[in-house]
Design an enzyme around this catalytic site. Structure first.
Site, PDB file in Angstrom:
ATOM      1  N   LYS A  13     -12.189  -3.834  17.483  1.00 36.75           N
ATOM      2  CA  LYS A  13     -11.580  -3.839  16.146  1.00 36.75           C
ATOM      3  C   LYS A  13     -12.055  -5.050  15.332  1.00 36.75           C
ATOM      4  O   LYS A  13     -12.440  -4.923  14.171  1.00 36.75           O
ATOM      5  CB  LYS A  13     -10.042  -3.848  16.252  1.00 36.75           C
ATOM      6  CG  LYS A  13      -9.479  -2.674  17.044  1.00 36.75           C
ATOM      7  CD  LYS A  13      -7.968  -2.703  17.137  1.00 36.75           C
ATOM      8  CE  LYS A  13      -7.385  -3.871  17.900  1.00 36.75           C
ATOM      9  NZ  LYS A  13      -7.699  -3.901  19.347  1.00 36.75           N
ATOM     10  N   ARG A  88       1.838  -2.759  15.600  1.00 34.46           N
ATOM     11  CA  ARG A  88       1.676  -2.548  17.041  1.00 34.46           C
ATOM     12  C   ARG A  88       2.917  -1.901  17.644  1.00 34.46           C
ATOM     13  O   ARG A  88       2.943  -1.651  18.854  1.00 34.46           O
ATOM     14  CB  ARG A  88       1.480  -3.904  17.716  1.00 34.46           C
ATOM     15  CG  ARG A  88       0.065  -4.217  18.103  1.00 34.46           C
ATOM     16  CD  ARG A  88       0.101  -5.607  18.716  1.00 34.46           C
ATOM     17  NE  ARG A  88      -0.994  -5.868  19.587  1.00 34.46           N
ATOM     18  CZ  ARG A  88      -2.115  -6.464  19.207  1.00 34.46           C
ATOM     19  NH1 ARG A  88      -2.311  -6.805  17.973  1.00 34.46           N
ATOM     20  NH2 ARG A  88      -3.055  -6.714  20.095  1.00 34.46           N
ATOM     21  N   ARG A 122     -15.945 -11.335  26.944  1.00 35.81           N
ATOM     22  CA  ARG A 122     -15.889 -11.882  25.573  1.00 35.81           C
ATOM     23  C   ARG A 122     -15.857 -13.415  25.592  1.00 35.81           C
ATOM     24  O   ARG A 122     -15.188 -14.037  26.402  1.00 35.81           O
ATOM     25  CB  ARG A 122     -14.642 -11.376  24.849  1.00 35.81           C
ATOM     26  CG  ARG A 122     -14.477 -12.032  23.474  1.00 35.81           C
ATOM     27  CD  ARG A 122     -13.486 -11.345  22.613  1.00 35.81           C
ATOM     28  NE  ARG A 122     -12.187 -11.198  23.250  1.00 35.81           N
ATOM     29  CZ  ARG A 122     -11.206 -10.468  22.739  1.00 35.81           C
ATOM     30  NH1 ARG A 122     -11.378  -9.828  21.602  1.00 35.81           N
ATOM     31  NH2 ARG A 122     -10.055 -10.377  23.364  1.00 35.81           N
ATOM     32  N   ARG A 155     -10.798 -16.671  25.672  1.00 41.04           N
ATOM     33  CA  ARG A 155      -9.391 -16.641  25.279  1.00 41.04           C
ATOM     34  C   ARG A 155      -8.501 -16.611  26.523  1.00 41.04           C
ATOM     35  O   ARG A 155      -8.807 -15.907  27.482  1.00 41.04           O
ATOM     36  CB  ARG A 155      -9.121 -15.379  24.433  1.00 41.04           C
ATOM     37  CG  ARG A 155      -9.429 -15.582  22.966  1.00 41.04           C
ATOM     38  CD  ARG A 155      -9.356 -14.341  22.132  1.00 41.04           C
ATOM     39  NE  ARG A 155      -8.275 -13.415  22.380  1.00 41.04           N
ATOM     40  CZ  ARG A 155      -8.062 -12.305  21.666  1.00 41.04           C
ATOM     41  NH1 ARG A 155      -8.869 -12.005  20.657  1.00 41.04           N
ATOM     42  NH2 ARG A 155      -7.069 -11.499  21.949  1.00 41.04           N
ATOM     43  N   ARG A 166      -1.729  -6.752  28.918  1.00 45.75           N
ATOM     44  CA  ARG A 166      -1.985  -6.272  27.545  1.00 45.75           C
ATOM     45  C   ARG A 166      -2.196  -4.753  27.525  1.00 45.75           C
ATOM     46  O   ARG A 166      -1.780  -4.085  26.591  1.00 45.75           O
ATOM     47  CB  ARG A 166      -3.222  -6.984  26.969  1.00 45.75           C
ATOM     48  CG  ARG A 166      -2.933  -8.419  26.572  1.00 45.75           C
ATOM     49  CD  ARG A 166      -4.197  -9.210  26.434  1.00 45.75           C
ATOM     50  NE  ARG A 166      -4.957  -8.864  25.255  1.00 45.75           N
ATOM     51  CZ  ARG A 166      -6.247  -9.160  25.086  1.00 45.75           C
ATOM     52  NH1 ARG A 166      -6.913  -9.792  26.046  1.00 45.75           N
ATOM     53  NH2 ARG A 166      -6.857  -8.831  23.982  1.00 45.75           N
TER      54      ARG A 166
HETATM   55  P1  AP5 Z   1     -13.453  -7.390  19.842  1.00 42.02           P
HETATM   56  O1  AP5 Z   1     -14.087  -6.951  18.555  1.00 42.02           O
HETATM   57  O2  AP5 Z   1     -13.063  -8.828  19.961  1.00 42.02           O
HETATM   58  O3  AP5 Z   1     -12.225  -6.429  20.217  1.00 42.02           O
HETATM   59  P2  AP5 Z   1     -10.775  -6.291  19.572  1.00 42.02           P
HETATM   60  O4  AP5 Z   1     -10.448  -4.839  19.562  1.00 42.02           O
HETATM   61  O5  AP5 Z   1     -10.700  -7.030  18.269  1.00 42.02           O
HETATM   62  O6  AP5 Z   1      -9.943  -6.996  20.719  1.00 42.02           O
HETATM   63  P3  AP5 Z   1      -8.771  -8.042  20.696  1.00 42.02           P
HETATM   64  O7  AP5 Z   1      -8.609  -8.489  22.121  1.00 42.02           O
HETATM   65  O8  AP5 Z   1      -8.976  -9.125  19.683  1.00 42.02           O
HETATM   66  O9  AP5 Z   1      -7.603  -7.158  20.269  1.00 42.02           O
HETATM   67  P4  AP5 Z   1      -6.183  -7.317  20.667  1.00 42.02           P
HETATM   68  O10 AP5 Z   1      -5.602  -6.226  19.867  1.00 42.02           O
HETATM   69  O11 AP5 Z   1      -5.851  -7.314  22.099  1.00 42.02           O
HETATM   70  O12 AP5 Z   1      -5.879  -8.842  20.296  1.00 42.02           O
HETATM   71  P5  AP5 Z   1      -5.296  -9.527  18.989  1.00 42.02           P
HETATM   72  O13 AP5 Z   1      -6.144 -10.678  18.688  1.00 42.02           O
HETATM   73  O14 AP5 Z   1      -5.028  -8.508  17.930  1.00 42.02           O
HETATM   74  O15 AP5 Z   1     -14.474  -6.989  21.012  1.00 42.02           O
HETATM   75  C1  AP5 Z   1     -14.207  -7.309  22.378  1.00 42.02           C
HETATM   76  C2  AP5 Z   1     -15.527  -7.653  23.093  1.00 42.02           C
HETATM   77  O16 AP5 Z   1     -16.360  -6.495  23.144  1.00 42.02           O
HETATM   78  C3  AP5 Z   1     -16.372  -8.732  22.377  1.00 42.02           C
HETATM   79  O17 AP5 Z   1     -16.966  -9.555  23.336  1.00 42.02           O
HETATM   80  C4  AP5 Z   1     -17.449  -7.946  21.590  1.00 42.02           C
HETATM   81  O18 AP5 Z   1     -18.651  -8.674  21.442  1.00 42.02           O
HETATM   82  C5  AP5 Z   1     -17.618  -6.713  22.483  1.00 42.02           C
HETATM   83  N1  AP5 Z   1     -17.880  -5.514  21.690  1.00 42.02           N
HETATM   84  C6  AP5 Z   1     -17.201  -5.108  20.584  1.00 42.02           C
HETATM   85  N2  AP5 Z   1     -17.689  -3.946  20.126  1.00 42.02           N
HETATM   86  C7  AP5 Z   1     -18.706  -3.597  20.976  1.00 42.02           C
HETATM   87  C8  AP5 Z   1     -19.602  -2.473  21.025  1.00 42.02           C
HETATM   88  N3  AP5 Z   1     -19.536  -1.485  20.132  1.00 42.02           N
HETATM   89  N4  AP5 Z   1     -20.521  -2.448  22.025  1.00 42.02           N
HETATM   90  C9  AP5 Z   1     -20.580  -3.432  22.952  1.00 42.02           C
HETATM   91  N5  AP5 Z   1     -19.774  -4.524  22.944  1.00 42.02           N
HETATM   92  C10 AP5 Z   1     -18.840  -4.602  21.959  1.00 42.02           C
HETATM   93  O19 AP5 Z   1      -3.871  -9.998  19.498  1.00 42.02           O
HETATM   94  C11 AP5 Z   1      -3.729 -11.042  20.441  1.00 42.02           C
HETATM   95  C12 AP5 Z   1      -2.256 -11.260  20.741  1.00 42.02           C
HETATM   96  O20 AP5 Z   1      -1.537 -11.647  19.530  1.00 42.02           O
HETATM   97  C13 AP5 Z   1      -1.474 -10.036  21.264  1.00 42.02           C
HETATM   98  O21 AP5 Z   1      -1.644  -9.848  22.663  1.00 42.02           O
HETATM   99  C14 AP5 Z   1      -0.034 -10.451  20.884  1.00 42.02           C
HETATM  100  O22 AP5 Z   1       0.469 -11.414  21.767  1.00 42.02           O
HETATM  101  C15 AP5 Z   1      -0.215 -11.104  19.529  1.00 42.02           C
HETATM  102  N6  AP5 Z   1      -0.126 -10.127  18.425  1.00 42.02           N
HETATM  103  C16 AP5 Z   1      -1.140  -9.780  17.561  1.00 42.02           C
HETATM  104  N7  AP5 Z   1      -0.714  -8.858  16.692  1.00 42.02           N
HETATM  105  C17 AP5 Z   1       0.595  -8.592  17.003  1.00 42.02           C
HETATM  106  C18 AP5 Z   1       1.564  -7.705  16.479  1.00 42.02           C
HETATM  107  N8  AP5 Z   1       1.272  -6.877  15.465  1.00 42.02           N
HETATM  108  N9  AP5 Z   1       2.792  -7.694  17.048  1.00 42.02           N
HETATM  109  C19 AP5 Z   1       3.091  -8.508  18.063  1.00 42.02           C
HETATM  110  N10 AP5 Z   1       2.211  -9.380  18.629  1.00 42.02           N
HETATM  111  C20 AP5 Z   1       0.975  -9.420  18.107  1.00 42.02           C
END
Ligand code: AP5
Length: 209
Positions: A13, A88, A122, A155, A166
């Site tokens: 994402k 979420r 990552r 991370r 997660r």
């Molecule tokens: P990446 O693009 O970083 O993936 P992502 O989907 O953004 O993953 P996140 O881990 O950031 O999402 P998340 O939803 O768990 O975490 P968030 O930060 O929102 O890609 C991942 C890897 O794959 C990278 O190394 C990239 O290079 C590689 N890659 C990507 N695309 C690729 C492709 N097409 N081909 C090959 N490789 C590829 O949330 C973190 C924490 O914050 C949560 O756990 C929670 O505690 C809190 N939080 C956030 N939002 C909320 C909410 N709304 N409510 C409550 N708590 C929340």
């Protein structure tokens, strides 16, 4: 264009949002990034949520909804936005309905084994948030950010125990949103298993329809 990016952790994402914000000229609003920046700046919010993020649990709805409401009220979000990682929970989705009318919800579809590989490989630059992957998107020099020259970090929630949690949290609290948005005719399913450029192209095509 007012978009929500939905999908399991590590589906790409943030990677696609970095491209889409340029393509559509709209801000990328990642609740994960907002929380991580509060933690890095040691604000009150940061202190409140640090342990929650490290464990891979969800921050309480009341805190998250208030933070997003404040962010969406800013001028740059008036003409559109990409909400990445919000909503979420169904409660967050209902709160968002009162804040804004969405154009589409992009659902990044990816098998769990690829999710785990993406998360464990990552790496990121702490100051700019730029994302790498040790196999698919390595930096020019191992462990070093291409632009700032700073060491890359892993991370805390990309450690094996937090990844497992997660995925469970996603299944229980966030997956129900797929049905929620499909029923409203807003959902666009995208195969997230191809290269970032291919994922981006299929999303643009799906959003034109
Ligand atoms: P990446 O693009 O970083 O993936 P992502 O989907 O953004 O993953 P996140 O881990 O950031 O999402 P998340 O939803 O768990 O975490 P968030 O930060 O929102 O890609 C991942 C890897 O794959 C990278 O190394 C990239 O290079 C590689 N890659 C990507 N695309 C690729 C492709 N097409 N081909 C090959 N490789 C590829 O949330 C973190 C924490 O914050 C949560 O756990 C929670 O505690 C809190 N939080 C956030 N939002 C909320 C909410 N709304 N409510 C409550 N708590 C929340």
């Amino acid at each position: 264009m007012k978009l929500v990016f939905l999908g399991p952790p590590g589906a790409g994402k943030g990677t696609i949002a970095a491209k889409a914000k340029e393509y559509y000229s709209i801000p990328h609003i990642s609740t994960g990034d907002l929380f991580r920046s509060a933690i890095a700046n040691e604000t009150e919010l940061g202190k409140q949520v640090k342990a929650i993020l490290a464990a891979g649990d969800l921050v309480p709805d009341s805190i998250t909804i208030a933070m997003v409401k404040e962010r969406l009220a800013k001028d740059d979000a008036k003409k559109g936005f990409i909400l990445d990682g919000f909503p979420r929970t169904v409660a967050q989705a209902e709160a968002l309905e009162k804040m804004s009318k969405l154009d589409a919800v992009v659902n990044f579809v990816l098998d769990e084994d690829i999710v785990v590989r993406r998360l464990s490989g990552r790496r990121m630059c702490k100051s700019t948030g730029r994302i790498y992957h040790i196999e698919t998107l390595p930096p020019k020099v191992e462990g070093i950010d291409d632009e700032t020259g700073e060491p890359l970090i892993q991370r805390p929630d990309d450690m094996p125990e937090a990844i497992t949690n997660r995925l469970k949290v996603y299944e229980k609290s966030t997956e129900p949103l797929i049905g929620f948005y499909r029923a409203k005719g807003l959902l666009r399913d995208i195969d997230a298993s191809t290269t970032p450029d291919e994922v981006m192209a299929s999303m643009v095509r799906a959003l034109r329809k």
